[in-house]
Design an enzyme around this catalytic site. Structure first.
Site, mmCIF file in Angstrom:
data_model
loop_
_atom_site.group_PDB
_atom_site.id
_atom_site.type_symbol
_atom_site.label_atom_id
_atom_site.label_comp_id
_atom_site.label_asym_id
_atom_site.label_seq_id
_atom_site.Cartn_x
_atom_site.Cartn_y
_atom_site.Cartn_z
ATOM 1 N N ASP A 43 0.846 -1.182 0.000
ATOM 2 C CA ASP A 43 0.000 0.000 0.000
ATOM 3 C C ASP A 43 0.894 1.249 0.000
ATOM 4 O O ASP A 43 1.834 1.320 -0.789
ATOM 5 C CB ASP A 43 -0.952 -0.040 1.205
ATOM 6 C CG ASP A 43 -2.093 0.963 1.104
ATOM 7 O OD1 ASP A 43 -3.096 0.637 0.461
ATOM 8 O OD2 ASP A 43 -1.971 2.069 1.656
ATOM 9 N N TYR A 48 -3.737 11.510 1.503
ATOM 10 C CA TYR A 48 -4.179 11.263 0.132
ATOM 11 C C TYR A 48 -4.123 12.539 -0.708
ATOM 12 O O TYR A 48 -3.825 12.494 -1.905
ATOM 13 C CB TYR A 48 -5.598 10.682 0.130
ATOM 14 C CG TYR A 48 -5.639 9.203 0.403
ATOM 15 C CD1 TYR A 48 -5.843 8.284 -0.626
ATOM 16 C CD2 TYR A 48 -5.457 8.707 1.686
ATOM 17 C CE1 TYR A 48 -5.870 6.918 -0.384
ATOM 18 C CE2 TYR A 48 -5.472 7.348 1.944
ATOM 19 C CZ TYR A 48 -5.679 6.459 0.904
ATOM 20 O OH TYR A 48 -5.687 5.110 1.148
ATOM 21 N N HIS A 71 -4.980 -7.871 0.296
ATOM 22 C CA HIS A 71 -4.238 -6.627 0.460
ATOM 23 C C HIS A 71 -3.473 -6.544 1.776
ATOM 24 O O HIS A 71 -2.392 -5.968 1.831
ATOM 25 C CB HIS A 71 -5.227 -5.460 0.354
ATOM 26 C CG HIS A 71 -4.596 -4.116 0.357
ATOM 27 N ND1 HIS A 71 -3.842 -3.633 -0.690
ATOM 28 C CD2 HIS A 71 -4.598 -3.126 1.295
ATOM 29 C CE1 HIS A 71 -3.428 -2.419 -0.418
ATOM 30 N NE2 HIS A 71 -3.857 -2.076 0.781
#
Length: 647
Positions: free
Chosen positions: A242, A389, A446
């Site tokens: 990630d 982000y 993930h």
């Protein structure tokens, strides 16, 4: 006499040659193609890096405290009482639609069960103690207090200690590595041990968030580099997925002198024009681009794009209006749990969204999931974490074009089946010029460290062994111990072998185990049945009966094991082999491994002591003495009653 009229011939026009225009046109086309290719592949300039950029509150302290201070995770009574009160007095949720599972988001019926557990059964004192089982520290880096977990190995001085930086992503935290830590503990067969540094990224968990905009992926990589230097490490390995992949990749690109190797459980090259070209070409000519084992993880593109559009809405929201959603999640523990845990359902396996409980408890313990939620709740870091982000996906970061700058740092990837993003190796090698290996796993998603710690740990250790070999460190940096004379030896425990990863293994580690030793090949007519049944035997008895299988690849029988160790590892991973496999050897002739000379001496065959074919089998008792021998025609599963005599 009249003169005869001479007919004059018309002058012959020279034939027009088309060769020159065709050649010129071809050259122009080639030149234009090369120019376009160059534009697409030419690396941009390395961005300028400010190693001292300040991200803390002003006014700046002229003499900042740069010490490393012990830290404890604390769930105070005040915080616990407030949390329980909010959970108790939550408003009623709208009931879910019929048969939607998690496809509309977190199922509110199951959320009620989760929140009741959090309120009444989650043992805050016990979990606080659990989170503090390893040493935690805080140190100020570039104006921010950065938190990290530090696990030092307890080994003797002759064992080399090498540092490994473990980087989490969102919505993960340092907590997701806790099951991985014991799997990375020093092993007898290694002559190195890992020192683990597990930070909370700035703005995540117990690490302070920046006071102003601009701390993106590159700047966070600088913070992590400075943290490692503060701890005392100038050279180290990195593992991440990630955001941990993105930051680790940047560190390998910008600080190659510091990074000895980079391991990723989400190997990706996100923003490279040739990556797009190869991906599109793979849908037309897959054999040129994509490995068959991962084809269905990428294609058809329409299915993959539909999945990403459905699952990445959160990313757009967090990259545009993080504080709005952050306020809601900060104020509501129910909202925080639903928002985070929904990702642990769908990102583990997309089919989980059809289940009313998201199959969360099929892959994780609810206590462990709530540990991670508690990191965000106790630190009040959900808003500062999702602000990242904006910085990571903003035009400024994109302008660095870091995915187009190649790195020579040795790199290793592991691809879990349900990872959100998967790319073929041909794309990864655009950036990672020394991309050494891909491990393909037929399962998992993930959150690899949380869901599959054993698989991930084994892969990390394999990668570090290869990284060390890449840099010229001899395999395990040890000399083979002198082998006993096969005619004089009394036990297999006296011998030393190399495993498939190049590690030196003393067979005395198998004292107390019943062994099945077999020579194997990957291209034999007996391969499928033997490997399938060897796996079955191992899974059935390895834990319940102290049983081990030692497989030795051999290419002496019709050249049916021609591959390299890397090829054999790939073959093993495809078949999910769990028993021990060793480097390719010879079992007959002068160059036969001393172990096999010993096996044949003690248990000679009916037509001589030589090995007849692939998949000859020796049973060895707990004292290391070969007690029975079976030919290739005997199936492994038929050995059960024979093995039973030696439990």
């Amino acid at each position: 006499m009249a003169e005869k009229t001479k007919k004059l011939k018309a002058p012959v026009k020279p034939k027009r040659s088309w060769a020159i225009p065709i050649v010129l046109s071809s050259l122009a086309t080639v030149g234009a193609s090369y120019y376009v290719y160059y534009l697409l592949n030419a690396p941009p300039d390395m961005p300028k890096v400010n190693l001292e950029a300040y991200w803390g509150q002003y006014p700046m302290n002229p003499k900042p405290d740069q010490s490393i201070r012990p830290f404890k995770v604390e769930f105070s009574e005040v915080m616990i009482n407030e949390l329980r009160n909010l959970l108790l007095h939550r408003r009623p949720f709208a009931p879910p639609l019929e048969d939607v599972g998690f496809s509309y988001g977190f199922n509110s019926n199951f959320l009620t069960r989760v929140l009741d557990y959090w309120q009444n059964k989650y043992n805050f004192a016990d979990r606080e103690k659990f989170l503090n089982k390893y040493n935690h520290y805080i140190t100020n880096i570039q104006g921010l207090d950065i938190h990290y977990v530090h696990v030092r190995p307890d080994v003797t001085q002759d064992v080399e200690v090498v540092p490994l930086l473990l980087l989490h992503g969102w919505p993960g935290s340092f907590r997701e590595f806790y099951e991985l830590i014991p799997e990375l503990a020093p092993k007898q067969e290694h002559n190195f041990a890992l020192e683990l540094i597990i930070p909370s990224l700035p703005g995540f968990g117990f690490s302070q968030g920046p006071a102003r905009t601009g701390l993106g992926s590159l700047e966070m990589a600088v913070v992590m580099r400075n943290l490692m230097e503060r701890i005392g490490h100038k050279k180290y390995y990195i593992q991440g997925g990630d955001f941990g992949h993105i930051i680790g990749s940047i560190m390998a690109t910008v600080f190659p002198e510091n990074v000895l190797g980079f391991h990723s459980n989400m190997p990706m090259v996100f923003f490279h024009p040739m990556a797009t070209f190869y991906t599109l070409l793979g849908s037309i000519m897959p054999s040129l681009i994509v490995e068959p084992e991962i084809y269905d993880r990428i294609y058809p593109l329409s299915k993959q794009m539909s999945f990403l559009l459905e699952e990445t809405g959160y990313s757009h929201l967090q990259a545009t209006k993080p504080d709005t959603v952050g306020i809601a999640l900060t104020d509501s523990p129910a909202g925080l749990a639903a928002y985070i845990l929904e990702k642990y359902s769908t990102w583990t396996n997309p089919s989980n969204k059809r289940a009313s409980d998201g199959n969360l408890l099929s892959n994780f313990l609810l206590t462990h999931l709530l540990d991670n939620v508690m990191v965000y709740w106790a630190s009040n870091s959900i808003t500062t974490s999702i602000r990242f982000y904006v910085e990571a996906l903003g035009s400024r970061q994109m302008g660095y074009k870091l995915d187009r700058i190649p790195t020579k740092v040795p790199t290793w990837g592991i691809k879990f089946k349900y990872e959100m993003f998967t790319q073929p190796d041909i794309i990864l090698k655009l950036k990672y010029q020394n991309y050494l290996h891909t491990t393909i796993v037929d399962g998992g998603g993930h959150f690899a460290a949380f869901e599959s710690p054993k698989i991930l740990a084994q892969d990390v250790l394999q990668a570090i062994i290869m990284f060390r070999e890449f840099w010229g460190v001899s395999k395990e940096n040890v000399q083979d111990l002198p082998q006993p004379e096969p005619d004089m030896a009394t036990s297999v425990h006296e011998f030393t072998v190399r495993d498939i990863y190049g590690r030196t293994i003393k067979l005395d580690k198998y004292k107390g185990y019943v062994l099945l030793i077999v020579n194997v090949a990957s291209q034999c007519g007996l391969t499928d049945k033997n490997y399938e049944q060897l796996n079955e035997l191992y899974n059935k008895y390895s834990k319940s009966r102290d049983f081990r299988i030692l497989a030795f690849p051999c290419n002496q029988f019709n050249s049916q094991e021609p591959g390299t160790s890397k090829d054999i590892i790939k073959f093993m991973n495809k078949r999910n082999i769990e028993f021990d496999v060793f480097q390719k050897i010879e079992v007959n002739g002068e160059n036969a491994h001393p172990l096999w000379k010993f096996l044949k001496r003690v248990q000679s065959g009916t037509l001589g002591d030589f090995i007849k074919w692939n998949f000859s089998k020796f049973i060895v008792d707990k004292n290391g003495i070969p007690v029975e021998r079976f030919g290739p025609n005997v199936d492994p599963i038929d050995l059960e009653p024979h093995l039973g005599k030696y439990w």
